[in-house]
Write a protein that holds these residues in place. Structure first.
Motif, PDB file in Angstrom:
ATOM      1  N   ILE A 160       0.858  -1.181   0.000  1.00 41.38           N
ATOM      2  CA  ILE A 160       0.000   0.000   0.000  1.00 41.38           C
ATOM      3  C   ILE A 160       0.899   1.237   0.000  1.00 41.38           C
ATOM      4  CG2 ILE A 160      -1.679   1.343   1.341  1.00 41.38           C
ATOM      5  CD1 ILE A 160      -2.664  -1.346   2.492  1.00 41.38           C
ATOM      6  N   LEU A 161       0.585   2.183  -0.858  1.00 39.06           N
ATOM      7  CA  LEU A 161       1.310   3.456  -0.881  1.00 39.06           C
ATOM      8  C   LEU A 161       0.513   4.465  -0.070  1.00 39.06           C
ATOM      9  CD1 LEU A 161       2.149   3.649  -4.690  1.00 39.06           C
ATOM     10  CD2 LEU A 161       3.722   3.099  -2.829  1.00 39.06           C
ATOM     11  N   LEU A 162       1.107   4.982   0.986  1.00 42.99           N
ATOM     12  CA  LEU A 162       0.435   5.994   1.792  1.00 42.99           C
ATOM     13  C   LEU A 162       0.673   7.363   1.180  1.00 42.99           C
ATOM     14  CD1 LEU A 162       1.165   4.791   5.434  1.00 42.99           C
ATOM     15  CD2 LEU A 162      -0.864   4.419   4.037  1.00 42.99           C
ATOM     16  N   ASN A 163      -0.394   8.023   0.803  1.00 44.91           N
ATOM     17  CA  ASN A 163      -0.304   9.346   0.189  1.00 44.91           C
ATOM     18  C   ASN A 163      -0.157  10.395   1.277  1.00 44.91           C
ATOM     19  OD1 ASN A 163      -0.786   8.442  -2.560  1.00 44.91           O
ATOM     20  ND2 ASN A 163      -2.802   7.887  -1.793  1.00 44.91           N
ATOM     21  N   LYS A 164       0.855  11.228   1.165  1.00 42.93           N
ATOM     22  CA  LYS A 164       1.103  12.249   2.177  1.00 42.93           C
ATOM     23  C   LYS A 164       0.212  13.466   1.980  1.00 42.93           C
ATOM     24  CE  LYS A 164       5.723  10.647   3.053  1.00 42.93           C
ATOM     25  NZ  LYS A 164       7.113  10.918   3.179  1.00 42.93           N
ATOM     26  N   ASN A 165      -0.239  13.701   0.759  1.00 36.41           N
ATOM     27  CA  ASN A 165      -1.120  14.826   0.477  1.00 36.41           C
ATOM     28  C   ASN A 165      -2.564  14.337   0.447  1.00 36.41           C
ATOM     29  OD1 ASN A 165       0.976  16.786   0.072  1.00 36.41           O
ATOM     30  ND2 ASN A 165       1.423  15.751  -1.852  1.00 36.41           N
ATOM     31  N   ILE A 166      -3.465  15.196   0.878  1.00 37.17           N
ATOM     32  CA  ILE A 166      -4.883  14.856   0.893  1.00 37.17           C
ATOM     33  C   ILE A 166      -5.582  15.696  -0.164  1.00 37.17           C
ATOM     34  CG2 ILE A 166      -6.995  14.867   2.266  1.00 37.17           C
ATOM     35  CD1 ILE A 166      -5.191  14.336   4.718  1.00 37.17           C
ATOM     36  N   HIS A 167      -5.942  15.052  -1.258  1.00 34.52           N
ATOM     37  CA  HIS A 167      -6.645  15.697  -2.358  1.00 34.52           C
ATOM     38  C   HIS A 167      -8.034  15.057  -2.435  1.00 34.52           C
ATOM     39  CE1 HIS A 167      -2.721  17.186  -3.261  1.00 34.52           C
ATOM     40  NE2 HIS A 167      -2.283  16.048  -3.800  1.00 34.52           N
ATOM     41  N   ILE A 168      -9.070  15.873  -2.466  1.00 32.32           N
ATOM     42  CA  ILE A 168     -10.433  15.359  -2.473  1.00 32.32           C
ATOM     43  C   ILE A 168     -11.141  15.818  -3.737  1.00 32.32           C
ATOM     44  CG2 ILE A 168     -12.666  15.388  -1.290  1.00 32.32           C
ATOM     45  CD1 ILE A 168     -11.182  15.602   1.338  1.00 32.32           C
ATOM     46  N   GLY A 169     -11.675  14.848  -4.488  1.00 30.01           N
ATOM     47  CA  GLY A 169     -12.446  15.152  -5.692  1.00 30.01           C
ATOM     48  C   GLY A 169     -13.921  15.228  -5.347  1.00 30.01           C
ATOM     49  N   ILE A 170     -14.598  16.206  -5.907  1.00 31.57           N
ATOM     50  CA  ILE A 170     -16.022  16.411  -5.668  1.00 31.57           C
ATOM     51  C   ILE A 170     -16.734  16.326  -7.020  1.00 31.57           C
ATOM     52  CG2 ILE A 170     -17.785  18.003  -4.824  1.00 31.57           C
ATOM     53  CD1 ILE A 170     -15.915  17.212  -2.597  1.00 31.57           C
ATOM     54  N   ALA A 171     -17.660  15.387  -7.152  1.00 33.50           N
ATOM     55  CA  ALA A 171     -18.417  15.258  -8.394  1.00 33.50           C
ATOM     56  C   ALA A 171     -19.384  16.437  -8.521  1.00 33.50           C
ATOM     57  CB  ALA A 171     -19.190  13.943  -8.407  1.00 33.50           C
ATOM     58  N   VAL A 172     -19.347  17.106  -9.680  1.00 35.92           N
ATOM     59  CA  VAL A 172     -20.161  18.295  -9.918  1.00 35.92           C
ATOM     60  C   VAL A 172     -20.832  18.156 -11.278  1.00 35.92           C
ATOM     61  CG1 VAL A 172     -20.106  20.803 -10.219  1.00 35.92           C
ATOM     62  CG2 VAL A 172     -18.550  19.724  -8.586  1.00 35.92           C
ATOM     63  N   SER A 173     -22.125  18.404 -11.308  1.00 41.12           N
ATOM     64  CA  SER A 173     -22.848  18.387 -12.573  1.00 41.12           C
ATOM     65  C   SER A 173     -22.624  19.722 -13.275  1.00 41.12           C
ATOM     66  CB  SER A 173     -24.334  18.172 -12.308  1.00 41.12           C
ATOM     67  OG  SER A 173     -25.048  18.191 -13.518  1.00 41.12           O
ATOM     68  N   SER A 174     -22.358  19.654 -14.578  1.00 40.12           N
ATOM     69  CA  SER A 174     -22.182  20.876 -15.358  1.00 40.12           C
ATOM     70  C   SER A 174     -22.934  20.703 -16.675  1.00 40.12           C
ATOM     71  CB  SER A 174     -20.692  21.121 -15.636  1.00 40.12           C
ATOM     72  OG  SER A 174     -20.239  20.304 -16.692  1.00 40.12           O
ATOM     73  N   PRO A 175     -23.108  21.768 -17.430  1.00 41.76           N
ATOM     74  CA  PRO A 175     -23.783  21.641 -18.727  1.00 41.76           C
ATOM     75  C   PRO A 175     -23.072  20.658 -19.670  1.00 41.76           C
ATOM     76  CG  PRO A 175     -23.579  23.954 -18.110  1.00 41.76           C
ATOM     77  CD  PRO A 175     -22.784  23.164 -17.118  1.00 41.76           C
ATOM     78  N   HIS A 176     -21.781  20.399 -19.409  1.00 40.82           N
ATOM     79  CA  HIS A 176     -21.001  19.498 -20.253  1.00 40.82           C
ATOM     80  C   HIS A 176     -20.954  18.079 -19.693  1.00 40.82           C
ATOM     81  CE1 HIS A 176     -19.840  23.076 -22.398  1.00 40.82           C
ATOM     82  NE2 HIS A 176     -19.405  23.607 -21.272  1.00 40.82           N
ATOM     83  N   GLY A 177     -21.693  17.826 -18.626  1.00 37.03           N
ATOM     84  CA  GLY A 177     -21.699  16.512 -17.996  1.00 37.03           C
ATOM     85  C   GLY A 177     -21.030  16.565 -16.641  1.00 37.03           C
ATOM     86  N   LEU A 178     -20.852  15.404 -16.055  1.00 34.87           N
ATOM     87  CA  LEU A 178     -20.250  15.296 -14.743  1.00 34.87           C
ATOM     88  C   LEU A 178     -18.758  15.582 -14.819  1.00 34.87           C
ATOM     89  CD1 LEU A 178     -20.838  14.365 -11.782  1.00 34.87           C
ATOM     90  CD2 LEU A 178     -19.998  12.134 -12.503  1.00 34.87           C
TER      91      LEU A 178
END
Length: 168
Positions: free
Chosen positions: A138-156
């Motif tokens: 397991i690779l422990l990631n030191k940085n915390i990056h969070i993706g948020i799903a967002v609806s847009s006119p061009h899709g998700l």
């Protein structure tokens, strides 16, 4: 093997349709991947020849999302848990802050920033949850990056909040 069984489940394959080339006719990962590739190719050919259907070319954004979702399901073991939490204190905090927040930012205050902050702090405290499965380690990631799903006119789309644990 477990990996082969997982692939078969993920792609909802009928095991009787697979031909094993391994020892004593055992179905290998290569057999499953070739079957999937073959089925996909046949499916594309039948779609393009069917007059009742239209092939839609993916936009770069949709293609990237699809590739990352597919990679995620392949590389990250699936797990989930559910915990009931009394969030009355959070609701009260939001209620107190929402008018000033809208005045300062021009947008309404939702529960999402609170959830992102709690998630980023939990990932900081329990770093194993921010790890990436890498086969035999397991690779422990030191940085915390969070993706948020967002609806847009061009899709998700999924914008990423980099170093979310360092933001308020």
């Amino acid at each position: 093997s477990p990996a082969v069984k997982q692939l078969i489940r993920e792609h909802r394959l009928d095991i009787s349709s697979l031909i094993g080339t391994g020892l004593q006719g055992r179905i290998t990962k290569v057999d499953v991947l070739q079957h999937i590739a073959s089925s996909t190719k046949q499916s594309r050919n039948s779609m393009s020849s069917n007059l009742d259907q239209e092939v839609v070319t993916l936009t770069p954004v949709r293609k990237t999302i699809a590739e990352r979702m597919e990679r995620s399901s392949r590389e990250i073991p699936a797990a989930w848990t559910m915990v009931e939490v009394d969030v009355q204190g959070l609701a009260n905090c939001r209620e107190i802050s929402k008018r000033e927040f809208r005045r300062n930012s021009g947008v309404p205050l939702t529960y999402l920033p609170f959830v992102v902050q709690a998630t980023s702090q939990a990932l900081k405290e329990y770093s194993l949850l921010n790890g990436t499965w890498a086969g035999d380690h397991i690779l422990l990631n030191k940085n915390i990056h969070i993706g948020i799903a967002v609806s847009s006119p061009h899709g998700l789309i999924v914008p990423v909040i980099h170093n979310a644990d360092r933001m308020n």
